[in-house]
Each structure stands twice: as structure tokens, then as C-alpha cells.
Design an enzyme around this catalytic site. Structure first.
Site, short mmCIF file in Angstrom:
data_model
loop_
_atom_site.label_atom_id
_atom_site.label_comp_id
_atom_site.label_asym_id
_atom_site.label_seq_id
_atom_site.Cartn_x
_atom_site.Cartn_y
_atom_site.Cartn_z
N LYS A 13 6.34 -2.49 -0.69
CA LYS A 13 7.53 -2.77 -1.51
C LYS A 13 8.67 -1.82 -1.17
O LYS A 13 9.81 -2.25 -0.97
CB LYS A 13 7.20 -2.65 -3.01
CG LYS A 13 6.08 -3.57 -3.48
CD LYS A 13 5.83 -3.47 -4.99
CE LYS A 13 5.36 -2.12 -5.47
NZ LYS A 13 3.98 -1.77 -5.05
N ARG A 88 5.80 -3.39 -14.48
CA ARG A 88 4.37 -3.28 -14.19
C ARG A 88 3.52 -3.77 -15.36
O ARG A 88 2.30 -3.77 -15.24
CB ARG A 88 4.01 -1.82 -13.92
CG ARG A 88 3.95 -1.44 -12.43
CD ARG A 88 3.67 0.04 -12.40
NE ARG A 88 3.09 0.60 -11.23
CZ ARG A 88 3.78 1.17 -10.23
NH1 ARG A 88 5.09 1.12 -10.19
NH2 ARG A 88 3.14 1.77 -9.25
N ARG A 127 -0.46 7.45 4.55
CA ARG A 127 0.99 7.40 4.37
C ARG A 127 1.62 8.77 4.16
O ARG A 127 1.08 9.61 3.45
CB ARG A 127 1.26 6.51 3.16
CG ARG A 127 2.68 6.47 2.68
CD ARG A 127 2.87 5.30 1.77
NE ARG A 127 2.49 5.56 0.40
CZ ARG A 127 2.76 4.73 -0.60
NH1 ARG A 127 3.38 3.59 -0.36
NH2 ARG A 127 2.40 5.02 -1.82
N ARG A 161 2.35 12.09 -0.86
CA ARG A 161 2.32 11.97 -2.32
C ARG A 161 0.99 12.46 -2.86
O ARG A 161 -0.07 12.16 -2.30
CB ARG A 161 2.54 10.52 -2.72
CG ARG A 161 3.99 10.11 -2.68
CD ARG A 161 4.18 8.65 -2.87
NE ARG A 161 3.46 8.09 -4.01
CZ ARG A 161 3.67 6.87 -4.48
NH1 ARG A 161 4.59 6.10 -3.92
NH2 ARG A 161 2.98 6.41 -5.50
N ARG A 172 -5.03 3.33 -9.50
CA ARG A 172 -3.78 2.55 -9.39
C ARG A 172 -4.08 1.07 -9.14
O ARG A 172 -3.41 0.19 -9.69
CB ARG A 172 -2.90 3.12 -8.25
CG ARG A 172 -2.26 4.45 -8.65
CD ARG A 172 -1.95 5.32 -7.45
NE ARG A 172 -0.81 4.86 -6.68
CZ ARG A 172 -0.57 5.25 -5.43
NH1 ARG A 172 -1.39 6.08 -4.81
NH2 ARG A 172 0.50 4.82 -4.80
P1 AMP Z 1 5.05 4.04 -7.34
O1 AMP Z 1 5.92 4.96 -6.55
O2 AMP Z 1 5.74 2.76 -7.72
O3 AMP Z 1 3.70 3.81 -6.71
O4 AMP Z 1 4.76 4.79 -8.73
C1 AMP Z 1 4.10 6.03 -8.76
C2 AMP Z 1 3.55 6.29 -10.18
O5 AMP Z 1 4.63 6.35 -11.11
C3 AMP Z 1 2.63 5.21 -10.73
O6 AMP Z 1 1.28 5.35 -10.30
C4 AMP Z 1 2.79 5.43 -12.23
O7 AMP Z 1 2.08 6.58 -12.65
C5 AMP Z 1 4.27 5.73 -12.34
N1 AMP Z 1 5.09 4.49 -12.49
C6 AMP Z 1 6.02 4.03 -11.61
N2 AMP Z 1 6.59 2.90 -12.07
C7 AMP Z 1 5.99 2.63 -13.25
C8 AMP Z 1 6.12 1.58 -14.20
N3 AMP Z 1 6.99 0.57 -14.02
N4 AMP Z 1 5.35 1.63 -15.32
C9 AMP Z 1 4.48 2.65 -15.54
N5 AMP Z 1 4.28 3.66 -14.67
C10 AMP Z 1 5.04 3.66 -13.52
#
Ligand code: AMP
Length: 215
Positions: A13, A88, A127, A161, A172
């Protein structure tokens, strides 16, 4: 044109969002990036979400909806927003619909990027990103042309990360299937869902995203 990129962690994404920003002048709204920025700058909210994020769990709807509302209020829409990693949950999807409606805006499309689970594990665990410009690399499939130097900005500083490890990834993925995948049916029922194959070269996937948006 406002769109959502929907898919599990590692679906690509963020990579495709960067392409759309560069090629179409759209604005990427990644709640994950916003939360990581809050952590880096040490805000109260950043401290509150750190452990939850490292485990791979979802932060509260209230926090992420607040972050998105702030961005929509800022009026920095450019050629449209790309929602990346948001919504989400069904509550977030409803809130996004209400927020856009209150601004007289609509959602043009939801692009679901489909990738099988084995591919996700290897994508995520290999990554890393450039600390300066956030360009994304991979130990096996996308090394910088010059070892240890970012192709995009020349920086020698890279980060991984904290949640890109197998244990957090399992959490996740579970959260994705439990809380986020119902959004596929939700947007299908609204007639907004476009599904594309997220496997393949970045250019190939970018062409599929473009095809879905320009349909
Ligand atoms: P991402 O970079 O999108 O993989 O997000 C990293 C982490 O941020 C996720 O594993 C969640 O802990 C938190 N997070 C990001 N976006 C959301 C969302 N829309 N709702 C809840 N937690 C989020």
C-alpha cells in the site's frame, strides 16, 4: 479523487501510495506514518501508542479518526487523498464516510490489493526504509543500486520498523483478518470495491492500480 488502498500488512500500500503521489499529485494519508511521527517527536499520544504498535495491535479508533479528521480539516487535498492503512475497522470506515460527507467530498474507489500470506511474511521481514526520504527497500527483492546508499536521496541511513518481525506480523495479520477484512464486503456492497493482484513487480502492480482507478 479520494481513494482507499486496502490490504494486509506488506501488500504494498505504501509503495503504491508513493507512486500515486509522484505521478498524480495526490496526498498520502497514512495513519501508520502519522503514529510513527508522533512517537518520534515524543508526544503524549505517541508514548501512549508505542507498545500497542510494537505488538502489532490496533490503536483506538478515536485516535486514528482524530488524526484523519485533522488532515481533512487542513485542506491539503491536492488532487485527492490516498487513505493508506485507514480505515482498518468498520467504525473507522463509517467515520471516514461521515467526515468526507461533511466536507462535501466523496470516495472514488477502494482498491483491494490481494497478496497471499506467504508472500507477506517474506516481504515484511526483509523490509527496511531510508531514514531520510522513506524510500522502501528489501533485503532480497529490492536492494539499493549502490550498496548502503539510498537510490532516491543518497542517504546512508536506513531503518527497520520495530513491528516488522515475525511475531508482530502474526498479530497484525490476525487483526487484519478479524477487524479489517470485513471492509472488503462493506465497500463491495457500496459498489466502490476494485480488486487487484498485488503480486509482481512494483511497475506491474502500479499499472493495475492505475487501471482500476481509471476504469
Ligand atoms: P502501518 O504503517 O499501516 O502498518 O501501521 C503501523 C501500526 O500503526 C499498526 O500495526 C497499528 O498499531 C497502528 N495503526 C495504523 N493505522 C491504524 C488504524 N487505522 N487503526 C488502528 N491502528 C492503526
Amino acid at each position: 479523487m479520494n481513494i482507499i488502498l486496502l490490504g494486509p500488512p506488506g501488500a504494498g500500500k505504501g509503495t503504491q501510495a508513493h507512486r500515486l503521489v509522484a505521478e498524480r499529485g495526490m496526498v498520502q494519508l497514512s495513519t501508520g506514518d502519522m503514529l510513527r511521527a508522533a512517537r518520534t517527536s515524543g508526544t503524549e499520544m505517541g508514548k501512549q501508542v508505542a507498545a500497542v504498535m510494537d505488538r502489532g495491535d490496533l490503536v483506538t479508533d478515536e485516535i486514528v479518526i482524530g488524526l484523519i479528521a485533522e488532515q481533512l480539516d487542513s485542506g491539503a487535498g491536492g488532487k485527492g487523498f490516498i487513505f493508506d492503512g485507514f480505515p482498518r475497522t468498520l467504525a473507522q470506515a463509517d467515520a471516514l464516510g461521515d467526515l468526507l460527507e461533511s466536507k462535501g467530498q466523496t470516495l472514488h474507489a477502494v482498491v483491494e490489493m490481494k497478496v497471499n500470506d506467504e508472500a507477506l511474511v517474506s516481504r515484511i521481514t526483509g523490509r527496511y526504509t531510508c531514514s531520510e526520504c522513506d524510500a522502501v527497500y528489501h533485503d532480497v527483492t529490492k536492494k539499493p543500486v549502490k550498496d548502503g546508499e539510498c537510490d532516491a536521496c543518497g542517504s546512508h541511513d536506513f531503518t527497520r520498523r520495530a513491528d516488522d518481525n515475525e511475531e508482530s506480523l502474526r498479530t497484525r495479520l490476525m487483526n487484519y483478518y478479524r477487524d479489517t477484512s470485513p471492509l472488503i464486503g462493506y465497500y463491495y456492497a457500496k459498489g466502490q470495491l476494485k480488486r487487484i493482484d498485488g503480486l509482481g513487480e512494483i511497475d506491474e502492480v502500479a499499472a493495475r492500480v492505475a487501471g482500476a482507478l481509471d476504469e
